[in-house]
Enzyme design. Sequence first.
Site, mmCIF file in Angstrom:
data_model
loop_
_atom_site.group_PDB
_atom_site.id
_atom_site.type_symbol
_atom_site.label_atom_id
_atom_site.label_comp_id
_atom_site.label_asym_id
_atom_site.label_seq_id
_atom_site.Cartn_x
_atom_site.Cartn_y
_atom_site.Cartn_z
ATOM 1 N N CYS A 1 7.071 16.973 -64.427
ATOM 2 C CA CYS A 1 7.602 17.120 -65.785
ATOM 3 C C CYS A 1 7.690 15.823 -66.568
ATOM 4 O O CYS A 1 7.914 15.854 -67.774
ATOM 5 C CB CYS A 1 8.970 17.794 -65.735
ATOM 6 S SG CYS A 1 8.891 19.515 -65.224
ATOM 7 N N HIS B 1 8.458 24.356 -72.902
ATOM 8 C CA HIS B 1 8.237 23.226 -71.996
ATOM 9 C C HIS B 1 6.923 23.334 -71.233
ATOM 10 O O HIS B 1 6.893 23.788 -70.098
ATOM 11 C CB HIS B 1 9.405 23.137 -71.022
ATOM 12 C CG HIS B 1 9.302 22.026 -70.024
ATOM 13 N ND1 HIS B 1 8.724 20.805 -70.299
ATOM 14 C CD2 HIS B 1 9.720 21.940 -68.734
ATOM 15 C CE1 HIS B 1 8.780 20.032 -69.237
ATOM 16 N NE2 HIS B 1 9.378 20.697 -68.267
ATOM 17 N N CYS C 1 14.227 15.057 -65.613
ATOM 18 C CA CYS C 1 14.181 15.280 -64.173
ATOM 19 C C CYS C 1 12.757 15.627 -63.769
ATOM 20 O O CYS C 1 11.940 16.006 -64.612
ATOM 21 C CB CYS C 1 15.154 16.389 -63.775
ATOM 22 S SG CYS C 1 14.771 17.997 -64.504
#
Length: 458
Positions: free
Chosen positions: A129, A414, A444
């Site tokens: 991510c 996302h 994160c």
Amino acid sequence: HTHSASPLLPFTTTPPQNHRRHHLLPPPSGPSSRPRATMSRRAVIVSTARTGLTKSFRSGFNNTHGAVMQGHAIKHAIEKAGISPGDVEDVIIGCGFPEGATGMNIARNAALWAGCPVTTSGTTINRFCSSGLQAVASAAHSVMVDGVDVAIGGGVESISMVSPVASKTTVTEEKLMSEFPALWMPMIETADIVSARYGISREAQDVYSVESQRRTAAAQEAGLFKDEIVPMKATMLVTDKETGETSHKTVLADRDECNRPGTTLEALAGMNPVRSKVDPSAFITAGNASQLSDGASACVVMSEAEASRRGLQPLGAFKGFAVAGCAPDEMGIGPVFAVPRLLARHGLKVDDIDLCELVEAACASLWTASFTRCSVSRWELNEAFAVVPLYSMQQLGIDHAKTNVNGGSIAIGHPFGMTGSRMVGHALLEGKRRGAKSAVVTMCIGGGMGAAGLFEIF
């Protein structure tokens, strides 16, 4: 003097007159060959461009190759910067799942799709991510350390086209599975673990998510994302639910379509947790997690001297980047370790923050922050689920009333490898509107990590 072939070189070092290789090389003078001092070089971001975010599997980009989405973002970032495609030395693209439709070194392919010449190189990197942020940082590092004048950092993800393939090809490793089984744990399960382990209630996560939806809707209404989104036509795959037959439909992706402006706390409270059948005490629902989406983003990164030589007005400057590790089964707490490391290296403290905007994402959050003493004024914290920003705000002492003024990935969407680059662009643009001086982008990371980047806003 013409050298003959040697055992070490299976070709002559002087090519024949009709050999076209020399036509691909940069000219012997100009920006690409000037001597460059690298010790004091600053890297600046001169432009940003991205696609709108569409819902994975059932919307606009569900049949669009990654090279097309990323190429579109690169092409328009170059145009916004007012430079030539041939000026770009390297394209660095982050991707959470760099395979299938985002495989085969998607960075290089997207650069060529965007119209860059074959002399422009490209490399794809993966830190899940944070891949998009890592790509921007890596592009900046190439400018600061290696003397590159113009590079591009960005990110892309086609969850629609890649996830079904990737889920069938995952291969575990015996030693790691024995010692660190959470490396292969679904992200949603790690979010449930963090919720239970650190006492972040389901109600708190739902309340946070409703506010994220409201803020994103307000930002869209005010046109606050228009400066970064470049509309793109796509061919959407439509499946008839009754017959299973497929057809194609031309659509225009010109906005982020994932948010639900009418979301209420009552509606979220009535949703069953995704893992309720295996864990009756689970917390995470489709309403308090970021949405699966497809999209791409690109930022043009340049040396400050080169930008000045060209008469360009940068959006901001890259200041630094830090990563940190944590237990894989609680990957959502990564920012709590990465942010202090980043700030300490730059003489900053979290306590200096007096304004903070936290944008929600499946693995991300956005903070707008103003450092009274140290002049840091914007943050982007990329959350995987609502529990991520909630825990981070709790541990870092951030007031939610001062965070994520434009919402975040819970509402915006996302695309894993793209989000970090999107957050950088949005932080710089929104920070400038608010008169902010600097920004932190953090998130994160699957596998148990956190990443954070520091930017100065011009």
